[in-house]
Design an enzyme around this catalytic site. Structure first.
Site, short mmCIF file in Angstrom:
data_model
loop_
_atom_site.label_atom_id
_atom_site.label_comp_id
_atom_site.label_asym_id
_atom_site.label_seq_id
_atom_site.Cartn_x
_atom_site.Cartn_y
_atom_site.Cartn_z
N ARG A 89 0.86 -1.16 0.00
CA ARG A 89 0.00 0.00 0.00
C ARG A 89 0.91 1.23 0.00
O ARG A 89 2.01 1.17 0.58
CB ARG A 89 -0.81 -0.05 1.30
N ASP A 110 -6.46 -7.69 57.81
CA ASP A 110 -5.28 -6.88 57.53
C ASP A 110 -5.77 -5.45 57.26
O ASP A 110 -6.94 -5.24 56.92
CB ASP A 110 -4.58 -7.50 56.30
N GLU A 127 2.56 -14.45 2.51
CA GLU A 127 1.82 -14.96 1.36
C GLU A 127 2.79 -15.40 0.26
O GLU A 127 2.55 -16.38 -0.45
CB GLU A 127 0.86 -13.88 0.84
C1 GDG Z 1 -2.06 -4.33 9.27
C2 GDG Z 1 -0.62 -4.07 9.69
C3 GDG Z 1 -0.22 -6.51 9.65
C4 GDG Z 1 -2.09 -6.24 -0.97
N1 GDG Z 1 -2.20 -5.71 -2.19
C5 GDG Z 1 -3.33 -6.17 -2.69
C6 GDG Z 1 -3.91 -6.99 -1.76
N2 GDG Z 1 -3.13 -7.02 -0.73
C7 GDG Z 1 -3.40 -7.80 0.48
C8 GDG Z 1 -2.28 -8.75 0.74
C9 GDG Z 1 -2.35 -8.91 2.25
C10 GDG Z 1 -2.91 -7.58 2.71
O1 GDG Z 1 -3.49 -6.96 1.59
C11 GDG Z 1 -1.86 -6.64 3.25
O2 GDG Z 1 -1.28 -7.21 4.33
P1 GDG Z 1 -0.43 -6.41 5.40
O3 GDG Z 1 0.20 -7.36 6.30
O4 GDG Z 1 0.45 -5.43 4.73
O5 GDG Z 1 -1.54 -5.74 6.28
P2 GDG Z 1 -2.48 -4.50 6.42
O6 GDG Z 1 -3.86 -5.01 6.36
O7 GDG Z 1 -2.14 -3.45 5.48
O8 GDG Z 1 -2.17 -3.92 7.90
C12 GDG Z 1 0.30 -5.17 9.19
C13 GDG Z 1 -1.68 -6.68 9.29
O9 GDG Z 1 -2.50 -5.61 9.73
C14 GDG Z 1 -2.24 -7.95 9.89
O10 GDG Z 1 -2.17 -7.93 11.26
O11 GDG Z 1 0.53 -7.51 9.00
O12 GDG Z 1 1.59 -4.98 9.67
O13 GDG Z 1 -0.18 -2.81 9.21
O14 GDG Z 1 -3.26 -9.92 2.59
O15 GDG Z 1 -2.51 -9.92 0.02
N3 GDG Z 1 -5.06 -7.64 -1.95
C15 GDG Z 1 -5.67 -7.45 -3.11
N4 GDG Z 1 -5.16 -6.63 -4.08
C16 GDG Z 1 -3.99 -5.99 -3.90
O16 GDG Z 1 -3.53 -5.27 -4.77
N5 GDG Z 1 -6.83 -8.08 -3.32
#
Ligand code: GDG
Length: 738
Positions: free
Chosen positions: A279, A501, A386
């Site tokens: 992101r 106490d 992933e």
């Molecule tokens: C928080 C914390 C922690 C990404 N690009 C696309 C897409 N994704 C999916 C990935 C993954 C998810 O989004 C991003 O995972 P992150 O781990 O970066 O998590 P966030 O939801 O941003 O944030 C982070 C997480 O919570 C879990 O506890 O790991 O540190 O910041 O699943 O596959 N999915 C789709 N298109 C995309 O272009 N559909």
């Protein structure tokens, strides 16, 4: 029992369609991870679940009922409707401009705007109302992430018995960072989290940082991650979030992914692929990553024309100026690198500024030789996991930032520091040239770990901790049935004895002993109890203190841990003649430690000397107290003295002096009902009591007492109820203690 999941965003997002609202699946790790858990056979309790959250758009009042019904029926979701203003102050304000940068170690980006804080409080309350509308007795509530730090305490305020778990998905920062928040905010945020029964973090470090902030800001100690509050315990633990491993693995190995891979690779020819997906956010380290790739191409002319960086940047917070600037900077850098190294037949970076459907992500993962995940800070980072899950061929190399939570589990990745651009450039080269055998061994080890600890296991373990914890505590507490029995025994007894106490039992522990005076209500309670029972107050206090406070009551007193006692309507006596020539030496030693710990002080009593550190900074105090205890023990080991540790106090007294010894004289007087209530300093007494005594330990800890009550407030409540009952009973006609 149902499960109530609460997160800022619902798993569905609303989008305005033609004259109507349309529903899409929400992206992001949290939503997709929990969806996977709820779908799994081990997931969601039999009586179902409901998800409470914001639907991602401002819905006009007249449409809210209809949207709610659809959310409920089609998605088991319960929307919290927020106005435009509320989302601005709450989400864009406090969440994204205060908590997000601070928790990711970007203090210069933190806003301390009061409207943001007010909005945050308001919206957390709105969430609480919505949760309470759907919660029923016995439900489990699981609150997620930094948007809802205040929610657990708000829920507990309204329903004290509710089981609440809290999980933080982003890093919990070090104390030095967290303390930058104004005192009122940081205190409320920690208390908010401590409203939960179980608080979870991704890594051991975040857990430790949280415990340290709680200790330093709120003064609560912990025992192996269990924080003792006055009326309950909070379990703080590490639960690294996993992914739906099997699903990624199967899809990566499937025919669909193979076709997509082929299509992807065809135009790239023999080029090796380095992949980057995140992101758009300043925490993700996109600029440094591009600089590292630039450096790599610069240093390694041989690799030019043979490698491509596929960079997917998913748009986010597009309305925010800072993010727009970041987007421009990224565009610029990509242009510069492509301009500097590109040729008519080779483009070094293929850059996509958009979100891709997950079906396209998996072939990208499985086709890439190297995955670059180099955030400046990241709570966990599921993309890294992933990628690993999508490599059933054990191929590919993961380059992972040491600042991502995932690094603590994925030690076989190539770990880099995201600030070290030259090292990252070297890591790219090493990854591309890594011998197959090493590459496969590393990947296989990481895959094994992630397979075992997947998202279902993560959620399962968290919820198990939430349930287990409660069951264990319930067993120790004085149950309503036992309480009723105690009252009945008190009512029907011929001679009653109540031993209590003082500090921590009759009055709360205070920062200075002088502040813990008995209030009028306590004196009335003791007076009422003395009407039908023999009452003994057993304390470490001096006899002057006890005389001053209780001299007018018809109760017996024990002072200085048993060095003195006073029968009802009699003067003070000593159970033994005691020496006090040792005191000067001990006092001098303690004074030296006072000089070394600001806030500590010595209390000099007739036969005991106490070193108090309740007002001192708990961090250095934890060190000094161990040193002082060692010192005192070695000083007293050949003498007739004993060192005792209480709550934020260490004392030295003659061995002959003991509460237990002194209490025996009151216990051997033929009472047929005995209640003994105390705290940590009374364990020896509890141990010595016969089985039929109602011994009650204040606070939830392991104890020799038969029962526990949650806190000092409950102890007082018990005595007040007994005093009310005593008023209905015949007065003590021939006092046993006289
Ligand atoms: C928080 C914390 C922690 C990404 N690009 C696309 C897409 N994704 C999916 C990935 C993954 C998810 O989004 C991003 O995972 P992150 O781990 O970066 O998590 P966030 O939801 O941003 O944030 C982070 C997480 O919570 C879990 O506890 O790991 O540190 O910041 O699943 O596959 N999915 C789709 N298109 C995309 O272009 N559909």
């Amino acid at each position: 029992m149902k499960l109530i999941i609460v997160s800022n965003r619902l798993p569905v997002s609303l989008r305005r369609g033609q004259g109507n609202w349309e529903f899409d699946e929400s992206p992001g790790g949290l939503a997709s991870g929990l969806r996977a858990y709820l779908r799994s056979p081990a997931g969601a309790p039999a009586s179902g679940y409901v998800w409470v959250g914001w639907p991602g758009a401002t819905v006009e009042a007249e449409m809210q009922t209809e949207v709610s019904c659809r959310c409920r029926e089609e998605y088991c979701a319960c929307p919290v409707f927020l106005s435009r203003e509320e989302t601005e102050d709450f989400y864009e304000g406090f969440c994204n401009n205060t908590l997000w940068p601070l928790f990711h170690y970007f203090p210069s980006k933190v806003s301390y705007d009061e409207n943001g804080w007010a909005g945050y409080e308001r919206v957390n309350r709105a969430f609480a109302e919505q949760v309470l509308e759907v919660a029923e007795p016995g439900d489990l509530v699981w609150v997620h992430d930094y948007h809802l730090l205040l929610l657990p305490a708000l829920l507990r305020e309204k329903v004290p018995g509710l089981r609440v778990g809290y999980f933080l998905h982003i890093p919990f920062p070090s104390y030095e960072m967290f303390r930058m928040l104004p005192d009122a905010w940081r205190t409320r945020l920690l208390r908010g989290m401590l409203g939960a029964d179980v608080v979870g973090f991704h890594t051991h470090d975040y857990t430790q940082y949280f415990l340290k902030s709680v200790r330093r800001i709120l003064g609560h100690e912990h025992d192996m991650g269990r924080i003792m509050l006055s009326d309950r315990q909070v379990a703080v633990d590490t639960f690294p979030m996993g992914i739906e491993f099997g699903s990624f693995e199967t899809r990566a190995a499937g025919a669909g992914a193979a076709r997509a891979r082929e299509e992807l690779l065809r135009p790239l020819g023999d080029s090796r692929i380095v992949l980057s997906i995140d992101r758009l956010d300043y925490t993700k380290g996109i600029t440094n990553r591009l600089m590292a790739y630039d450096r790599f191409l610069d240093m390694n002319p041989d690799w030019r024309g043979k490698v491509v960086l596929l960079m997917i940047v998913v748009p986010s917070r597009t309305g925010v100026e800072d993010y727009q600037r970041m987007k421009m900077r990224t565009d610029e850098l990509v242009g510069q690198i492509n301009g500097r190294f590109g040729t008519l037949t080779w483009t070094p970076i293929i850059y996509q500024y958009r979100s891709l459907p997950q079906e396209q992500l998996i072939p990208l993962y499985s086709a890439s030789d190297v995955m670059l995940v180099t955030p400046m800070r990241d709570g966990m980072n599921l993309v890294a996991k992933e990628y690993v899950a999508s490599r059933p061929d054990d191929g590919g190399v993961l380059i992972l930032s040491e600042m991502a939570g995932a690094a603590s589990e994925l030690g076989e990745a190539t770990i880099v520091n995201p600030n070290d651009v030259p090292a990252m450039a070297r890591a790219i080269k090493a990854a591309l040239e890594m011998p197959t055998e090493i590459r496969q061994r590393n990947m296989a080890a990481m895959r094994e770990r992630l397979r075992r600890y997947d998202v279902v296991r993560w959620a399962g373990e968290f919820l198990e901790a939430l349930q287990e914890d409660r069951t264990r505590l319930d067993r120790r507490l004085l149950s309503p049935t036992n309480r009723a029995r105690l009252f009945e025994r008190f009512r029907t007894a011929a001679r009653r004895l109540v031993v209590c106490d003082y500090d921590g039992t009759l009055v709360p522990l205070r920062s200075s002993p002088g502040l813990a005076r008995p209030d009028g209500a306590l004196l009335a309670t003791l007076d009422g109890l003395a009407h039908a029972a023999d009452v003994v107050i057993v304390s470490g206090r001096s006899r002057a203190d006890l005389d001053g406070w209780f001299g007018g009551l018809d109760v017996a007193l024990v002072a200085e841990h048993g060095a003195w006692f006073r029968e009802r309507s009699a003067g003070w006596s000593r159970p033994a003649v005691l020496a006090d020539d040792w005191k000067a030496k001990v006092r001098d030693l303690m004074e030296r430690y006072v000089d070394r710990l600001p806030g500590a002080f010595v209390e000099d009593k007739e036969y005991t000397v106490a070193w108090h550190f309740r007002r001192a900074d708990p961090e250095p105090a934890a060190i000094r107290i161990r040193e002082l205890a060692d010192h005192l023990i070695s000083l007293t080991e050949t003498s007739d003295l004993k060192v005792i540790e209480g709550d934020k106090v260490i004392e030295v007294k003659p061995s002959a002096v003991s509460k237990t010894g002194c209490c025996q004289r009151f216990l051997a007087r033929g009472h047929d009902f005995v209640l003994a209530m105390g705290d940590v300093t009374d364990e020896e007494l509890f141990k010595s009591l016969p089985e039929n005594v109602y011994s009650v330990r204040v606070g939830l800890s392991h104890s020799y007492a038969r029962f526990n009550v949650a806190g000092q407030g409950q102890a007082r409540g018990l005595l007040e109820s007994l005093a009310a009952l005593a008023a209905e009973l015949a007065p003590v006609t021939s006092p046993a203690l006289s």
